[in-house]
Write a protein that holds these residues in place. Sequence first.
Motif, PDB file in Angstrom:
ATOM      1  N   GLY A  99       0.521 -11.526  35.387  1.00 54.21           N
ATOM      2  CA  GLY A  99      -0.218 -11.141  34.171  1.00 54.21           C
ATOM      3  C   GLY A  99       0.794 -11.124  33.209  1.00 54.21           C
ATOM      4  O   GLY A  99       1.836 -10.744  33.303  1.00 54.21           O
ATOM      5  N   LEU A 100       0.243 -11.530  31.946  1.00 57.59           N
ATOM      6  CA  LEU A 100       1.324 -11.416  30.730  1.00 57.59           C
ATOM      7  C   LEU A 100       0.589 -10.521  29.907  1.00 57.59           C
ATOM      8  O   LEU A 100      -0.546 -10.857  29.470  1.00 57.59           O
ATOM      9  N   ASN A 101       1.285  -9.611  29.231  1.00 54.88           N
ATOM     10  CA  ASN A 101       0.690  -8.682  28.512  1.00 54.88           C
ATOM     11  C   ASN A 101       0.513  -9.452  27.131  1.00 54.88           C
ATOM     12  O   ASN A 101       1.574 -10.033  26.466  1.00 54.88           O
ATOM     13  N   ALA A 102      -0.572  -9.442  26.599  1.00 59.24           N
ATOM     14  CA  ALA A 102      -0.924 -10.018  25.211  1.00 59.24           C
ATOM     15  C   ALA A 102      -0.255  -9.555  24.009  1.00 59.24           C
ATOM     16  O   ALA A 102       0.398 -10.165  23.238  1.00 59.24           O
ATOM     17  N   ALA A 103      -0.164  -8.279  23.933  1.00 59.91           N
ATOM     18  CA  ALA A 103       0.140  -7.614  22.708  1.00 59.91           C
ATOM     19  C   ALA A 103       1.837  -7.994  22.545  1.00 59.91           C
ATOM     20  O   ALA A 103       2.527  -8.171  21.623  1.00 59.91           O
ATOM     21  N   CYS A 104       2.370  -7.867  23.746  1.00 61.65           N
ATOM     22  CA  CYS A 104       3.884  -7.953  23.703  1.00 61.65           C
ATOM     23  C   CYS A 104       4.317  -9.757  23.585  1.00 61.65           C
ATOM     24  O   CYS A 104       5.017  -9.883  22.719  1.00 61.65           O
ATOM     25  N   LEU A 105       3.305 -10.617  23.944  1.00 66.10           N
ATOM     26  CA  LEU A 105       3.729 -12.170  23.597  1.00 66.10           C
ATOM     27  C   LEU A 105       3.302 -12.154  22.025  1.00 66.10           C
ATOM     28  O   LEU A 105       3.900 -12.888  21.737  1.00 66.10           O
ATOM     29  N   ARG A 106       2.128 -11.686  21.785  1.00 67.98           N
ATOM     30  CA  ARG A 106       1.783 -11.906  20.457  1.00 67.98           C
ATOM     31  C   ARG A 106       2.807 -11.450  19.359  1.00 67.98           C
ATOM     32  O   ARG A 106       3.250 -12.103  18.253  1.00 67.98           O
ATOM     33  N   GLU A 107       3.790 -10.140  19.740  1.00 65.31           N
ATOM     34  CA  GLU A 107       4.673  -9.569  19.024  1.00 65.31           C
ATOM     35  C   GLU A 107       5.678 -10.854  19.081  1.00 65.31           C
ATOM     36  O   GLU A 107       6.394 -11.082  17.961  1.00 65.31           O
TER      37      GLU A 107
END
Lengths: 154, 279
Positions: free
Chosen positions: A106-114
């Motif tokens: 699972g990849l944290n979306a907010a983390c990746l967008r940031e």
Amino acid sequence: MEMLESMLLAHPFLAGMDPGFGHLLFGCARNLRFAPGTFLFREGESADEFYLLREGRVALQLHIPGRSPLVIATLGDGDLVGASWLVAPYRWSYDALATAPTRAFGLNAACLREKSEVDHHLGYEMMRRLVPVMVKRMQAARHQLIDVYGRPPT
Amino acid sequence: MIPALPPDTMMPEPWRVRSVVRESADVYTLGLESLSSPVPPFLPGQFNMLYAFGVGEVPISLSGDAADVSGFVHTIRAVGAVSTALSQAQPDSVLGLRGPFGCGWPLTEASGHDILIVAGGLGLAPLRPVIYHLLAHSEHFGRITILHGSRSPAEILFRSELAMWQTRPDVSVAITVDHADPTWHGHVGVVPALVERAVFDPPGTIAFVCGPEVMMRFSAAALLAAGVGANRIHVSMERNMKCAIGLCGHCQFGADFVCRDGPVLPYDRIAKRLAVPEL
């Protein structure tokens, strides 16, 4: 941890990715298991994570009032699940149900967008991989839409 | 100069319906036996013109085993007046038949190669004789992969045979449907997506593709993307065939008459024509 990071980088979706980017991604990742019958996500929920399937099977389905849910696609080993995390308001537009024992990152979306905002090269690298998947799925959806095996019009 | 044709090429002969199997809601398989002459041999991929007396004549691919010389087998979907009349034929009734016609799948050329069969919907019927041949002569071929797409689980053709073929160690079978309810535990998606998932050796593979033309176009694109050469992809075309011997021109497809030069044609020869809507 190093082993998990190398396993993440070995996922087909990330094949050939620069290890530096891989390290950044790993900072947003977690290892997950889903038993058959459990949902990765439900329609309307916040799209705060997306998934890279390591093994298993996931059915994408729409629920229609008064009818059985309609399975619109199945995904399996090596597939990516979920794109709504890319587009505001970041809500899932269908259900994703594990139909077999499933393991995924699972990849944290907010983390990746940031991280992508900070490092546009990472963002480009991700988009370069995501867009072909999305285009193929859009084309497949169009093929399903034309009902190619249906009765020809009279 | 046009060579003389056998005198009876245009004359339907009487064939008796000896069996009828309902495959799905509107698909039937008829077993036929000749009432007049010996059963002619046929090549997998060829077709016959079947005549429902008083209604009309349509081309229908042979779907049985070419090694079975006792009769012909045809799988028919009831979509128009003639195919509906044929699909409603009862055992012991008599139909008219001309054939077999056309070119078959290039099995000699395929010898020594892995074989990838891509079938969409009723397209599995013209490919079933190929599968029978491959299984009966598996020592001449490499790995056999069968990819079958269907509209829904209820419309999967030859389901029990697909399950049987899957048990063979030299055969891989993958089935997908366009839509399903949650009781279906198999794959949901379009056939070209199965091509991407299939495990095969593209340079050593010959692909046989049959189904609706749209499905064949996109399956061929997926095969090309996977590395199968255009000259190793063969498709079975469908056009409005009337005479079945390349005279009337109804089935003209560019420089080819589908009835005479096809229905099986190499993809590299027709790829550009497939993109021309007027053809």
